[in-house]
Design an enzyme around this catalytic site. Structure first.
Site, mmCIF file in Angstrom:
data_model
loop_
_atom_site.group_PDB
_atom_site.id
_atom_site.type_symbol
_atom_site.label_atom_id
_atom_site.label_comp_id
_atom_site.label_asym_id
_atom_site.label_seq_id
_atom_site.Cartn_x
_atom_site.Cartn_y
_atom_site.Cartn_z
ATOM 1 N N ARG A 51 0.831 -1.211 0.000
ATOM 2 C CA ARG A 51 0.000 0.000 0.000
ATOM 3 C C ARG A 51 0.865 1.261 0.000
ATOM 4 O O ARG A 51 0.528 2.244 -0.652
ATOM 5 C CB ARG A 51 -0.964 -0.016 1.204
ATOM 6 N N ASP A 337 -4.238 -15.275 7.484
ATOM 7 C CA ASP A 337 -2.902 -15.711 7.053
ATOM 8 C C ASP A 337 -2.181 -16.515 8.131
ATOM 9 O O ASP A 337 -1.088 -17.029 7.899
ATOM 10 C CB ASP A 337 -2.051 -14.491 6.666
ATOM 11 N N LYS A 364 -6.333 -19.162 -1.446
ATOM 12 C CA LYS A 364 -5.088 -18.427 -1.179
ATOM 13 C C LYS A 364 -4.001 -18.915 -2.147
ATOM 14 O O LYS A 364 -4.307 -19.510 -3.164
ATOM 15 C CB LYS A 364 -4.684 -18.614 0.286
ATOM 16 N N ARG A 368 -5.290 -23.926 1.081
ATOM 17 C CA ARG A 368 -4.579 -24.150 2.353
ATOM 18 C C ARG A 368 -5.249 -25.183 3.248
ATOM 19 O O ARG A 368 -4.578 -25.794 4.085
ATOM 20 C CB ARG A 368 -4.386 -22.820 3.109
ATOM 21 N N ARG A 410 3.496 -19.746 3.121
ATOM 22 C CA ARG A 410 3.058 -19.916 4.516
ATOM 23 C C ARG A 410 2.967 -21.403 4.905
ATOM 24 O O ARG A 410 3.113 -21.746 6.077
ATOM 25 C CB ARG A 410 1.735 -19.197 4.770
#
Ligand code: S3P
Length: 451
Positions: A51, A337, A364, A368, A410
């Protein structure tokens, strides 16, 4: 044992199956003799870094960011901006960006490539829909499978002309006169969708309103200083329009909370651990993981020292024995997350871990829920996979074995932590895919583990 009223009930409890199993597990971990010790300072938060770069690119200021995260995802954002002739450079590891109005942006010679980054794709789309020239946006094979209808629907309602491959990438954006404002209630709890619509609203006619029934991460509204109204039904409305002045966003980006959680998990699991994480993002729309861990019995202290525009501070974590809980569905957007790490913790905590209402995890960087269930089974954990969640009864010992990364950063980091306490090695097929969010992961992990 609190609550034991009679001595013999306590003795029976001591020899009950879960308690014996837990003591056996603690004993085994003590024999491993590894612990987490030290102080760490992590690279900037990924959501804030994206951002910071995107919002400064159309602001009036020359913005400077310390601790910007130059991981693969945020570098993809910078590369896309560069292709649109936005100037940025890195001076003594500080990112400098010179913004200019989107009317001065230039077409890219080739399709913009968001690589693996959903945030780049969805946020940038809100801007590309407003450009006065044609542009194309694509990504890697995983991103090309992720759903884009969620942004195409509202952007098209605003009058954007976007062609897609059956609601998937690549996307082609065509110039239109001016987008019109909409009032849009988010059908899916997604900060990326919210941000795409709000960004498009910055260049559209009138005032755009996004209604958010369930709170998602609020970095976009914080950084842009957008107007927020709390509605009577508990939802929130966030407004954007051409009148919003883009502030000078220059700042030191706080460390990435979603990266910190892997080290928090390691410290909680390894007896004797004590870990201090400095200057970490503690935005309450991101730290639901801490609230859940505290309910599970974790010894964690947090201390917010900076509040504006993004809360940050220190976290101190000590090894703790945890009890599983049922995760409230309303907290899922706030821990979205963190669920891979939470599933590893659940396998080591006492009692039943129930996660439902989390179908978003299937969309994702990998599916996941499937990746977690299959990989946990592969290392010896008994787990039930639902269409929208997982159920695990712990503690269970981790046998080790081969797991599939599904090229998901992740998933790799969660199983790297599991490997610290597994009876045999957990081998991961693509350990380098951590570079998507956290290239320093392996080095920092090695540095904080004391043997
Ligand atoms: C992000 C929002 C979340 C999160 C992703 C980053 C963001 O995605 O999973 O890693 O920076 O806005 P959704 O908005 O799809 O839930």
């Amino acid at each position: 044992m609190a609550g034991c009223k009679q001595g013999w009930v306590c003795i029976l409890h001591l020899f009950s199956f879960p308690v014996v199993q837990q003591w056996a597990e603690i004993f085994r971990r003590l024999i491993i003799m590894k612990k987490v010790k030290g102080e760490i300072y992590l690279p900037g938060d990924k959501s804030i870094s994206h951002r910071a770069a995107l919002f400064s690119s159309f602001g009036k200021h020359k913005a400077e960011f310390q601790n910007f995260n130059f991981n693969e995802d945020c570098s993809a954002t910078l590369k896309c901006l560069e292709s649109l002739r936005i100037q940025w450079r890195i001076k003594q590891s500080v990112l400098q960006i010179e913004g200019k109005p989107i009317s001065e942006w230039q077409p890219s010679n080739s399709p913009l490539d968001a690589k693996n980054s959903g945030t780049t794709t969805r946020l940038l789309s809100g801007i590309l829909a407003n450009l006065s020239f044609k542009s194309a946006l694509t990504g890697d094979s995983s991103l090309r499978m992720r759903p884009m209808k969620r942004i195409l629907d509202p952007l098209k309602q605003m009058g954007a002309m976007i062609e897609s491959n059956n609601n998937l990438l690549p996307l082609q954006f065509y110039p239109v006169e001016k987008l019109k404002n909409i009032r849009y209630k988010l059908p899916v709890a997604s900060a990326q969708v919210k941000s795409a619509v709000l960004l498009a609203g910055l260049f559209a006619d009138g005032q755009t309103e996004v209604i958010e029934p369930v709170q998602t991460r609020d970095h976009t509204e914080r950084l842009l200083g957008l107007k927020i109204v709390q509605n009577a039904d508990g939802s929130k409305s966030i407004f954007s329009s051409g009148d919003v002045e883009i502030p000078d966003l220059s700042m030191e980006i706080p460390g990435d909370f979603s990266s910190a959680i892997f080290f928090i998990t390691a410290a909680l699991l390894l007896p004797g651990s004590e870990l201090l994480i400095k200057n970490i993002s503690l935005n309450p729309t991101r730290t639901g993981f801490l609230d859940i861990l505290k309910k599970m019995g974790a010894k964690i202290e947090q201390n917010i020292s900076v509040d504006n525009p993004e809360p940050s501070g220190g976290l101190f974590i000590k090894h703790s024995f945890l009890k599983n809980i049922e995760i409230p569905a309303s907290s899922i957007p706030n821990i979205i997350d963190e669920i891979p790490a939470l599933a590893i913790l659940a396998s080591q905590s006492e009692g039943k871990f129930i996660l439902r209402g989390a179908e978003e995890l299937r969309f994702k960087e990998s599916d996941r829920l499937k990746a977690l269930a299959e990989n946990l089974k592969a290392i010896g954990v008994n787990v039930t996979e639902y269409q929208d969640g997982l159920e695990i009864t712990g503690p269970q010992s981790l046998q080790g074995g081969n797991i599939k990364s599904y090229n998901d950063h992740r998933i790799v980091m969660a199983f790297a932590i599991a490997n610290l306490i597994a009876a045999n090695q957990i081998k991961i097929d693509n350990p380098d895919c951590v570079n998507v969010s956290f290239p320093d992961f392996w080095d920092i992990l090695n540095n904080i583990i004391e043997k």
